[in-house]
Motif scaffolding. Structure first.
Motif, mmCIF file in Angstrom:
data_model
loop_
_atom_site.group_PDB
_atom_site.id
_atom_site.type_symbol
_atom_site.label_atom_id
_atom_site.label_comp_id
_atom_site.label_asym_id
_atom_site.label_seq_id
_atom_site.Cartn_x
_atom_site.Cartn_y
_atom_site.Cartn_z
ATOM 1 N N GLY A 22 51.659 56.331 -23.770
ATOM 2 C CA GLY A 22 52.297 57.627 -23.548
ATOM 3 C C GLY A 22 53.814 57.624 -23.643
ATOM 4 O O GLY A 22 54.431 58.695 -23.669
ATOM 5 N N TRP A 23 54.412 56.441 -23.700
ATOM 6 C CA TRP A 23 55.877 56.368 -23.739
ATOM 7 C C TRP A 23 56.393 56.842 -25.101
ATOM 8 O O TRP A 23 55.922 56.371 -26.139
ATOM 9 N N ASP A 67 70.611 52.578 -32.948
ATOM 10 C CA ASP A 67 70.874 53.460 -31.812
ATOM 11 C C ASP A 67 69.494 53.930 -31.359
ATOM 12 O O ASP A 67 68.598 54.090 -32.196
ATOM 13 N N TYR A 68 69.307 54.145 -30.054
ATOM 14 C CA TYR A 68 67.997 54.663 -29.635
ATOM 15 C C TYR A 68 68.069 55.503 -28.367
ATOM 16 O O TYR A 68 69.038 55.429 -27.605
ATOM 17 N N ARG A 69 66.999 56.308 -28.192
ATOM 18 C CA ARG A 69 66.822 57.135 -27.008
ATOM 19 C C ARG A 69 65.399 56.962 -26.513
ATOM 20 O O ARG A 69 64.471 56.873 -27.324
ATOM 21 N N ILE A 70 65.230 56.974 -25.194
ATOM 22 C CA ILE A 70 63.896 56.868 -24.614
ATOM 23 C C ILE A 70 63.559 58.210 -23.977
ATOM 24 O O ILE A 70 64.191 58.619 -22.997
ATOM 25 N N HIS A 71 62.593 58.907 -24.584
ATOM 26 C CA HIS A 71 62.274 60.264 -24.137
ATOM 27 C C HIS A 71 61.350 60.275 -22.930
ATOM 28 O O HIS A 71 61.403 61.210 -22.132
ATOM 29 N N GLY A 97 58.585 57.537 -20.247
ATOM 30 C CA GLY A 97 58.080 56.208 -19.926
ATOM 31 C C GLY A 97 58.835 55.596 -18.762
ATOM 32 O O GLY A 97 59.614 56.280 -18.093
ATOM 33 N N MET A 98 58.605 54.299 -18.533
ATOM 34 C CA MET A 98 59.177 53.610 -17.359
ATOM 35 C C MET A 98 60.689 53.776 -17.281
ATOM 36 O O MET A 98 61.241 53.871 -16.190
ATOM 37 N N VAL A 99 61.369 53.777 -18.437
ATOM 38 C CA VAL A 99 62.829 53.911 -18.449
ATOM 39 C C VAL A 99 63.254 55.129 -19.273
ATOM 40 O O VAL A 99 64.292 55.120 -19.944
ATOM 41 N N GLY A 100 62.429 56.199 -19.183
ATOM 42 C CA GLY A 100 62.776 57.457 -19.850
ATOM 43 C C GLY A 100 64.142 57.932 -19.389
ATOM 44 O O GLY A 100 64.475 57.818 -18.204
ATOM 45 N N GLY A 101 64.952 58.455 -20.325
ATOM 46 C CA GLY A 101 66.311 58.901 -20.009
ATOM 47 C C GLY A 101 67.376 57.924 -20.437
ATOM 48 O O GLY A 101 68.553 58.266 -20.558
ATOM 49 N N ARG A 102 66.956 56.668 -20.662
ATOM 50 C CA ARG A 102 67.909 55.651 -21.111
ATOM 51 C C ARG A 102 68.267 55.888 -22.573
ATOM 52 O O ARG A 102 67.407 56.271 -23.381
ATOM 53 N N TRP A 103 69.565 55.650 -22.931
ATOM 54 C CA TRP A 103 69.934 55.693 -24.355
ATOM 55 C C TRP A 103 71.055 54.722 -24.636
ATOM 56 O O TRP A 103 71.843 54.373 -23.740
ATOM 57 N N VAL A 104 71.056 54.246 -25.881
ATOM 58 C CA VAL A 104 71.860 53.082 -26.268
ATOM 59 C C VAL A 104 72.389 53.293 -27.679
ATOM 60 O O VAL A 104 71.646 53.741 -28.561
ATOM 61 N N LYS A 105 73.635 52.960 -27.882
ATOM 62 C CA LYS A 105 74.174 52.908 -29.245
ATOM 63 C C LYS A 105 74.651 51.496 -29.537
ATOM 64 O O LYS A 105 74.969 50.746 -28.627
#
Ligand SMILES: C=Cc1ccc(O)c(OC)c1
Length: 163
Positions: free
Chosen positions: A16-17, A30-34, A36-44
């Motif tokens: 489901g993540w 670059d990524y975004r987590i919409h 899951g366990m660490v939803g809301g995290r984003w990284v460039k």
């Protein structure tokens, strides 16, 4: 390889993540987590290793400031991918620390990986269905430039997100 570099994808793991990634160039994502366990995290600007395993099958791998290790296989002809994530124990125990725009908190990630426990690691391996794929060219800083919010991935898929 030329086709893959510059690709933005959104995919949903069998657990489901939902994740979004932009293959920004030959050694950077670059990524975004919409969700899951660490939803809301984003990284460039995460440096990674990229290989083409066979026609249309790409593997990218990296190790993060948190100590989390990631290896992802994208099978574009089947619109699916498979990811393996090796979470240090502390990310599982204190996931809220990692839910941020990581680029502003690199020192905190490096402090936390020393302060808290690494072992036993939590291995998550899952297939995912790719729900969006578009080549947006290389080194575009506007693809992933704000925090994920509820509904963002639907807007991207609908073509209404980027103005
Ligand atoms: C821990 C990072 C991480 C894990 C799985 C992923 O599919 C991913 O894609 C951007 C990133």
């Amino acid at each position: 390889m030329k086709n893959f570099i510059g690709t933005q994808m959104i995919y949903t793991y069998a657990n489901g993540w939902e994740y979004e990634i932009y293959i920004k160039n030959e050694d950077t994502v670059d990524y975004r987590i919409h969700s899951g366990m660490v939803g809301g995290r984003w990284v460039k600007e995460q440096k990674m290793h990229l290989v083409e395993l066979t026609k249309g099958v790409y593997k990218i791998s990296w190790t993060e400031p948190t100590g989390t290790d990631v290896s992802l296989n994208f099978m574009l002809e089947d619109n699916k991918m498979h990811g393996v994530i090796f979470f240090p124990k502390w990310v599982h125990d204190h996931s809220e620390i990692t839910v941020c725009y990581q680029n502003d908190y690199i020192d905190l990630m490096e402090e936390s990986r020393e302060k808290y426990e690494t072992y036993p690691k939590d291995v998550v391996d899952e297939f995912a269905a790719i729900t969006y794929v578009k080549n947006v060219g290389v080194n575009n800083e506007n693809i992933i430039s704000e925090a994920p919010y509820k509904g963002m991935s639907d807007e991207i898929r609908a073509g209404s997100f980027y103005k």
